[in-house]
Design a protein around this motif. Structure first.
Motif, short mmCIF file in Angstrom:
data_model
loop_
_atom_site.label_atom_id
_atom_site.label_comp_id
_atom_site.label_asym_id
_atom_site.label_seq_id
_atom_site.Cartn_x
_atom_site.Cartn_y
_atom_site.Cartn_z
N ASP A 3 0.65 -1.40 -0.05
CA ASP A 3 -0.07 0.03 -0.19
C ASP A 3 1.02 1.26 0.00
OD1 ASP A 3 -2.45 -1.34 -0.16
OD2 ASP A 3 -2.78 -1.10 2.25
N LEU A 4 2.12 1.37 0.53
CA LEU A 4 2.79 2.36 0.81
C LEU A 4 3.67 2.35 -0.76
CD1 LEU A 4 4.71 1.69 4.19
CD2 LEU A 4 2.63 3.24 3.65
N HIS A 9 -2.34 4.82 -3.98
CA HIS A 9 -2.80 4.93 -2.38
C HIS A 9 -1.99 6.34 -2.07
CE1 HIS A 9 -4.22 0.87 -1.48
NE2 HIS A 9 -3.95 0.94 -2.89
N ARG A 10 -1.20 7.19 -2.97
CA ARG A 10 -0.64 8.20 -2.44
C ARG A 10 -1.08 9.35 -3.13
NH1 ARG A 10 5.88 7.54 -3.18
NH2 ARG A 10 5.62 9.36 -1.63
N PHE A 27 -0.56 8.38 2.56
CA PHE A 27 -0.73 7.10 2.13
C PHE A 27 -2.09 6.53 2.64
CE2 PHE A 27 3.79 8.31 2.46
CZ PHE A 27 4.39 7.68 1.45
N VAL A 29 -3.47 3.39 3.83
CA VAL A 29 -3.18 1.78 4.17
C VAL A 29 -4.45 1.05 4.67
CG1 VAL A 29 -1.43 0.81 5.38
CG2 VAL A 29 -0.78 2.83 4.52
N THR A 39 -5.50 6.72 6.91
CA THR A 39 -4.33 7.62 6.24
C THR A 39 -3.16 8.01 7.03
OG1 THR A 39 -6.30 8.56 5.11
CG2 THR A 39 -4.21 9.78 4.85
N TRP A 41 0.01 10.32 7.35
CA TRP A 41 0.17 11.66 6.70
C TRP A 41 1.16 12.30 7.65
CZ3 TRP A 41 -1.76 16.42 8.46
CH2 TRP A 41 -2.61 16.47 9.41
N GLY A 45 4.42 10.65 7.37
CA GLY A 45 4.12 10.55 5.86
C GLY A 45 5.41 10.88 5.23
N ASP A 49 7.86 8.58 2.86
CA ASP A 49 8.30 9.08 1.61
C ASP A 49 9.81 9.21 1.60
OD1 ASP A 49 7.63 10.45 -0.95
OD2 ASP A 49 8.65 12.49 -0.03
N SER A 58 10.30 4.01 -4.59
CA SER A 58 9.51 4.96 -4.96
C SER A 58 8.98 4.85 -6.30
CB SER A 58 9.70 6.45 -4.74
OG SER A 58 8.66 7.18 -4.66
N TRP A 61 4.27 8.83 -8.71
CA TRP A 61 2.53 9.00 -8.37
C TRP A 61 2.11 10.44 -8.62
CZ3 TRP A 61 1.95 12.58 -4.13
CH2 TRP A 61 2.95 12.93 -3.34
#
Length: 71
Positions: A3-4, A9-10, A27, A29, A39, A41, A45, A49, A58, A61
């Motif tokens: 999910d990450l 999902h981003r 994200f 998740v 979420t 963040w 987050g 990231d 990465s 996105w």
């Protein structure tokens, strides 16, 4: 973990205070088999990231996707 990395999902979570809008990587998740999500963040987050970038995990996105941060 997937999910990450999944670009679907981003997005950027945004918070507006007065005339200023702040954004951070976010994200969505999945937390259980029924598809419920949370979420991630803010500071967390940002850390995720940066780790994904550092590990070269990465995936591109949509940096234009901005949504209000969950409260």
């Amino acid at each position: 973990m997937l999910d990450l990395i999944n670009p679907a999902h981003r997005y950027y979570a945004t918070v507006t205070r007065g005339n200023q809008t702040y954004k951070s990587p976010a994200f969505d998740v999945r937390v259980n088999e029924t598809g419920e999500t949370v979420t991630v963040w803010g500071f967390t987050g940002i850390v995720i990231d940066r780790i994904l970038e550092w590990l070269d995990w990465s995936v591109e996105w949509d940096h234009n996707d901005k949504r209000p941060a969950p409260l």
